[in-house]
Scaffold this motif. Structure first.
Motif, PDB file in Angstrom:
ATOM      1  N   GLN A  10     -17.847  27.312  10.219  1.00 54.34           N
ATOM      2  CA  GLN A  10     -18.669  26.597  11.202  1.00 54.34           C
ATOM      3  C   GLN A  10     -19.698  27.558  11.820  1.00 54.34           C
ATOM      4  O   GLN A  10     -19.454  28.753  11.864  1.00 54.34           O
ATOM      5  N   PRO A  11     -20.816  27.087  12.312  1.00 53.95           N
ATOM      6  CA  PRO A  11     -21.267  25.698  12.283  1.00 53.95           C
ATOM      7  C   PRO A  11     -21.782  25.334  10.894  1.00 53.95           C
ATOM      8  O   PRO A  11     -22.501  26.108  10.284  1.00 53.95           O
ATOM      9  N   ASP A  12     -21.456  24.135  10.445  1.00 54.54           N
ATOM     10  CA  ASP A  12     -21.850  23.749   9.081  1.00 54.54           C
ATOM     11  C   ASP A  12     -22.827  22.575   9.043  1.00 54.54           C
ATOM     12  O   ASP A  12     -23.247  22.165   7.967  1.00 54.54           O
ATOM     13  N   ASN A  13     -23.165  22.030  10.257  1.00 55.32           N
ATOM     14  CA  ASN A  13     -24.110  20.901  10.312  1.00 55.32           C
ATOM     15  C   ASN A  13     -23.759  19.873   9.229  1.00 55.32           C
ATOM     16  O   ASN A  13     -24.607  19.379   8.513  1.00 55.32           O
ATOM     17  N   TRP A  14     -22.466  19.553   9.159  1.00 54.42           N
ATOM     18  CA  TRP A  14     -21.923  18.827   8.012  1.00 54.42           C
ATOM     19  C   TRP A  14     -22.491  17.425   7.843  1.00 54.42           C
ATOM     20  O   TRP A  14     -22.828  17.002   6.745  1.00 54.42           O
ATOM     21  N   ASP A  15     -22.637  16.690   8.998  1.00 57.02           N
ATOM     22  CA  ASP A  15     -23.037  15.289   8.924  1.00 57.02           C
ATOM     23  C   ASP A  15     -24.568  15.186   8.937  1.00 57.02           C
ATOM     24  O   ASP A  15     -25.158  14.523   9.782  1.00 57.02           O
ATOM     25  N   VAL A  16     -25.240  15.853   7.998  1.00 58.97           N
ATOM     26  CA  VAL A  16     -26.696  15.991   8.052  1.00 58.97           C
ATOM     27  C   VAL A  16     -27.420  14.665   7.833  1.00 58.97           C
ATOM     28  O   VAL A  16     -28.530  14.484   8.323  1.00 58.97           O
ATOM     29  N   VAL A  57     -26.694  11.483   8.815  1.00 58.21           N
ATOM     30  CA  VAL A  57     -26.741  10.539   9.939  1.00 58.21           C
ATOM     31  C   VAL A  57     -27.369  11.190  11.180  1.00 58.21           C
ATOM     32  O   VAL A  57     -28.543  11.030  11.457  1.00 58.21           O
ATOM     33  N   ASN A  58     -26.580  11.950  11.888  1.00 56.87           N
ATOM     34  CA  ASN A  58     -27.078  12.509  13.146  1.00 56.87           C
ATOM     35  C   ASN A  58     -27.146  14.035  13.158  1.00 56.87           C
ATOM     36  O   ASN A  58     -27.602  14.611  14.130  1.00 56.87           O
ATOM     37  N   GLY A  59     -26.654  14.668  12.139  1.00 60.23           N
ATOM     38  CA  GLY A  59     -26.528  16.120  12.192  1.00 60.23           C
ATOM     39  C   GLY A  59     -25.356  16.488  13.091  1.00 60.23           C
ATOM     40  O   GLY A  59     -24.661  15.624  13.643  1.00 60.23           O
ATOM     41  N   GLU A  60     -25.100  17.776  13.252  1.00 58.81           N
ATOM     42  CA  GLU A  60     -24.028  18.236  14.140  1.00 58.81           C
ATOM     43  C   GLU A  60     -24.644  19.242  15.097  1.00 58.81           C
ATOM     44  O   GLU A  60     -24.857  20.403  14.734  1.00 58.81           O
ATOM     45  N   ASP A  61     -24.918  18.785  16.300  1.00 61.81           N
ATOM     46  CA  ASP A  61     -25.668  19.622  17.240  1.00 61.81           C
ATOM     47  C   ASP A  61     -24.940  19.854  18.553  1.00 61.81           C
ATOM     48  O   ASP A  61     -25.548  20.336  19.506  1.00 61.81           O
ATOM     49  N   CYS A  62     -23.664  19.479  18.638  1.00 63.95           N
ATOM     50  CA  CYS A  62     -22.920  19.686  19.877  1.00 63.95           C
ATOM     51  C   CYS A  62     -21.630  20.451  19.597  1.00 63.95           C
ATOM     52  O   CYS A  62     -20.994  20.259  18.552  1.00 63.95           O
ATOM     53  N   ALA A 103     -20.387  19.411  15.930  1.00 64.41           N
ATOM     54  CA  ALA A 103     -20.055  18.030  15.569  1.00 64.41           C
ATOM     55  C   ALA A 103     -21.178  17.089  15.977  1.00 64.41           C
ATOM     56  O   ALA A 103     -22.073  17.459  16.753  1.00 64.41           O
ATOM     57  N   ASP A 104     -21.124  15.868  15.440  1.00 63.48           N
ATOM     58  CA  ASP A 104     -22.077  14.808  15.771  1.00 63.48           C
ATOM     59  C   ASP A 104     -21.964  14.489  17.268  1.00 63.48           C
ATOM     60  O   ASP A 104     -20.893  14.071  17.734  1.00 63.48           O
ATOM     61  N   CYS A 105     -23.060  14.651  18.017  1.00 62.94           N
ATOM     62  CA  CYS A 105     -23.026  14.483  19.478  1.00 62.94           C
ATOM     63  C   CYS A 105     -22.654  13.072  19.915  1.00 62.94           C
ATOM     64  O   CYS A 105     -22.258  12.858  21.066  1.00 62.94           O
ATOM     65  N   THR A 106     -22.793  12.084  19.020  1.00 62.64           N
ATOM     66  CA  THR A 106     -22.495  10.695  19.411  1.00 62.64           C
ATOM     67  C   THR A 106     -21.016  10.345  19.262  1.00 62.64           C
ATOM     68  O   THR A 106     -20.598   9.253  19.646  1.00 62.64           O
TER      69      THR A 106
END
Ligand code: CA
Ligand code: CA
Length: 241
Positions: free
Chosen positions: A193-199, A201-206, A224-227
């Protein structure tokens, strides 16, 4: 006469002997065969009973294991139903009384060194979590050092990830919510990590305190995805002055 008597006697003796010689060989083998038959039948019956007993024992063991599996499944389903009935509620794990004191902190907050910490009982997006902390005159927790990281690791629930005050405003540019310089503090990213895995949809910025599978002293960070709805930890520095 003597000769005749002797002959008769001799003949009677021979007849008797003949009866013994001829009757015994006919009777004894028959008796032996019957005994052997009985032994074989007894042996087969004993073997059959042994196999039957073993089969019943194995079946009982299997049934017992199946009952245990069904019981475990029912408990899991019951737990899932409770969770699903209110997905935003979160159960706080029991606190270790040797580690936790309220000190000067408000009720439901815990005191460690010079700070108060609050674990949410609800799950929210990262921004909603930060807003809730601000309403308590606090922020999402900023993890400054290993002592604080280990303390947080000791109070949170295993396998659950918690929002912390770490946000990536531009890709690769992480910052703390209280304005502290991220580059000036130690970083405790989890492996990979950080791997910005969910690129897509929303990315992983939190940032999160990352859930674990096994009990380990130290929890690390994940992006992780901030949402996503997650529980969170607020931090309030306590001023003695
Ligand atoms: Ca990212
Ligand atoms: Ca990640």
């Amino acid at each position: 006469m003597e000769s005749i008597t002797y002959d008769r006697f001799s003949s009677a003796s021979e007849i008797a002997q003949d009866e013994i010689n001829h009757t015994a060989p006919k009777f004894l083998p028959e008796l032996g065969r019957q005994n052997r038959k009985m032994y074989i039948i007894s042996g087969v019956l004993a073997l059959y009973m042994l196999i039957l007993t073993m089969a019943v024992g194995i079946k009982l063991s299997q049934v017992s294991q199946e009952v245990a599996d069904v019981t475990f499944s029912l408990k899991t389903i019951e737990s899932s139903i409770k969770e699903a009935s209110n997905p935003l509620q979160f159960e706080i794990p029991p606190l270790n009384p040797e580690l936790i004191v309220q000190g000067p902190c408000e009720e439901n907050w815990v005191f460690f060194k010079d700070s108060c910490y609050f674990q949410s009982t609800i799950k929210q997006s990262w921004q909603s979590a930060e807003n809730n902390c601000i309403r308590k005159n606090a922020h999402l927790v900023v993890v400054n050092n290993l002592d604080e990281l280990d303390f947080l690791s000791s109070i949170v629930k295993l396998q659950v990830s918690y929002w912390i005050g770490l946000v990536e405003k531009e890709e690769g540019q992480w910052s703390w919510v209280d304005g502290m310089d991220f580059k000036a503090t130690e970083h405790y990213w989890d492996e990979g990590q950080p791997d910005n895995w969910d690129v897509i949809v929303n990315g992983e910025d939190c940032g999160q305190l990352h859930g674990r599978i096994r009990v380990e002293k130290r929890r690390h960070w994940n992006d992780a995805d901030c949402t996503l709805s997650c529980p969170y930890i607020c931090h309030l520095q306590f001023s003695l002055g």
